[in-house]
Design a protein around this motif. Structure first.
Motif, short mmCIF file in Angstrom:
data_model
loop_
_atom_site.label_atom_id
_atom_site.label_comp_id
_atom_site.label_asym_id
_atom_site.label_seq_id
_atom_site.Cartn_x
_atom_site.Cartn_y
_atom_site.Cartn_z
N MET A 67 0.83 -1.21 0.00
CA MET A 67 0.00 0.00 0.00
C MET A 67 0.86 1.26 0.00
SD MET A 67 -3.20 -0.34 -0.44
CE MET A 67 -3.49 1.39 -0.16
N GLN A 68 1.98 1.23 0.72
CA GLN A 68 2.88 2.39 0.70
C GLN A 68 3.50 2.57 -0.67
OE1 GLN A 68 5.28 1.30 4.12
NE2 GLN A 68 4.17 2.73 5.43
N ALA A 69 3.81 1.47 -1.37
CA ALA A 69 4.34 1.55 -2.73
C ALA A 69 3.32 2.13 -3.70
CB ALA A 69 4.81 0.16 -3.20
N VAL A 70 2.05 1.78 -3.52
CA VAL A 70 0.99 2.38 -4.35
C VAL A 70 0.88 3.87 -4.05
CG1 VAL A 70 -1.50 2.43 -4.79
CG2 VAL A 70 -0.31 0.23 -4.61
N PRO B 184 -7.00 -0.33 -10.96
CA PRO B 184 -7.60 0.41 -12.08
C PRO B 184 -8.96 1.03 -11.74
CG PRO B 184 -6.63 -1.63 -12.87
CD PRO B 184 -6.58 -1.68 -11.36
N ILE B 185 -9.74 0.39 -10.88
CA ILE B 185 -11.05 0.96 -10.54
C ILE B 185 -10.92 2.32 -9.86
CG2 ILE B 185 -11.33 -0.16 -8.29
CD1 ILE B 185 -14.34 -0.58 -9.18
N ALA B 186 -9.82 2.54 -9.15
CA ALA B 186 -9.61 3.84 -8.51
C ALA B 186 -9.49 4.95 -9.56
CB ALA B 186 -8.37 3.80 -7.62
N ARG B 187 -8.78 4.67 -10.64
CA ARG B 187 -8.67 5.66 -11.72
C ARG B 187 -10.04 5.86 -12.38
NH1 ARG B 187 -4.20 2.62 -12.23
NH2 ARG B 187 -4.94 1.43 -14.01
N PHE C 52 -10.61 8.19 -7.50
CA PHE C 52 -10.08 8.29 -6.14
C PHE C 52 -8.68 7.70 -6.09
CE2 PHE C 52 -12.26 4.18 -6.14
CZ PHE C 52 -11.47 3.35 -5.37
N ALA C 53 -7.93 8.09 -5.07
CA ALA C 53 -6.53 7.66 -4.94
C ALA C 53 -6.15 7.64 -3.46
CB ALA C 53 -5.61 8.62 -5.70
N LEU D 96 -15.79 3.01 -2.63
CA LEU D 96 -14.80 3.73 -1.83
C LEU D 96 -14.68 3.15 -0.43
CD1 LEU D 96 -15.06 5.81 -4.24
CD2 LEU D 96 -14.20 7.42 -2.56
N LEU D 97 -15.82 2.80 0.18
CA LEU D 97 -15.75 2.20 1.51
C LEU D 97 -15.12 0.82 1.47
CD1 LEU D 97 -19.12 3.44 3.01
CD2 LEU D 97 -16.83 3.90 3.93
N ASP D 98 -15.50 0.00 0.51
CA ASP D 98 -14.88 -1.33 0.38
C ASP D 98 -13.37 -1.17 0.22
OD1 ASP D 98 -14.57 -4.15 0.00
OD2 ASP D 98 -14.70 -3.86 -2.17
N SER D 99 -12.95 -0.23 -0.60
CA SER D 99 -11.52 -0.04 -0.87
C SER D 99 -10.76 0.41 0.38
CB SER D 99 -11.33 0.98 -2.00
OG SER D 99 -11.88 0.49 -3.19
N CYS D 100 -11.25 1.43 1.06
CA CYS D 100 -10.49 1.94 2.22
C CYS D 100 -10.49 0.95 3.38
CB CYS D 100 -10.99 3.31 2.65
SG CYS D 100 -12.58 3.37 3.50
#
Length: 150
Positions: free
Chosen positions: A16-19, A28-31, A35-36, A70-74
């Motif tokens: 995650m730090q590398a991302v 890709p879904i973030a783009r 969101f990032a 967004l919630l699933d991702s975070c």
């Protein structure tokens, strides 16, 4: 950006730090959904994003799937920061409570915090808040499975 990396040698926190640092590509879904990653710590991940017209439903409101993604991702990524090298995770289930509509163009933070990460499961909660107004727009919770990679 690195062309090759071996994720089996990295913990979830390192990945995650590398991302966040742009060393490896994010999802890709973030783009696609705008969101990032904004902050990555052990047990906590914040994404920032702004809904655009592409995230709306037929009524012109921000689609519930945008909140959910967004919630699933975070939340899941918060669990991922607790996963050791040689293991991975995936979402088993998540729940979303939408509290109020997000207006198009409103910058938000999706904040995920790990409540538990064991050998086989991880649990986290999250919330979506406005960056400028501080309003709470949605909350969520998740359970993830943690697995050894082969």
């Amino acid at each position: 950006m690195s062309d090759t990396f071996d994720i089996t040698d990295m913990s979830g926190l390192e990945l995650m730090q590398a991302v966040l640092n742009g060393d490896i590509p994010g999802a890709p879904i973030a783009r696609t959904l705008g969101f990032a990653p904004y902050l990555v710590e052990e047990g906590k991940v914040i994404f920032r994003g702004t809904p655009t017209e592409g995230a709306t439903n037929p009524h012109g409101g921000v689609h519930g799937g945008w909140y959910g993604t967004l919630l699933d991702s975070c939340m899941a990524c918060a669990v991922w920061t607790k996963v050791p090298a040689g293991s991975t995770y995936t979402t088993l289930e998540y729940k979303v409570n939408i509290i109020r509509p997000i207006k198009l163009g409103t910058q938000i933070e999706a904040i995920g915090v790990t409540d538990h990460a064991g050998r086989s499961t991880g649990i986290a909660h999250g919330e979506i808040r406005g960056v400028d107004d501080g309003k709470l727009y949605a909350t969520g919770s998740t359970t993830c499975i943690i697995m050894k990679m082969k």
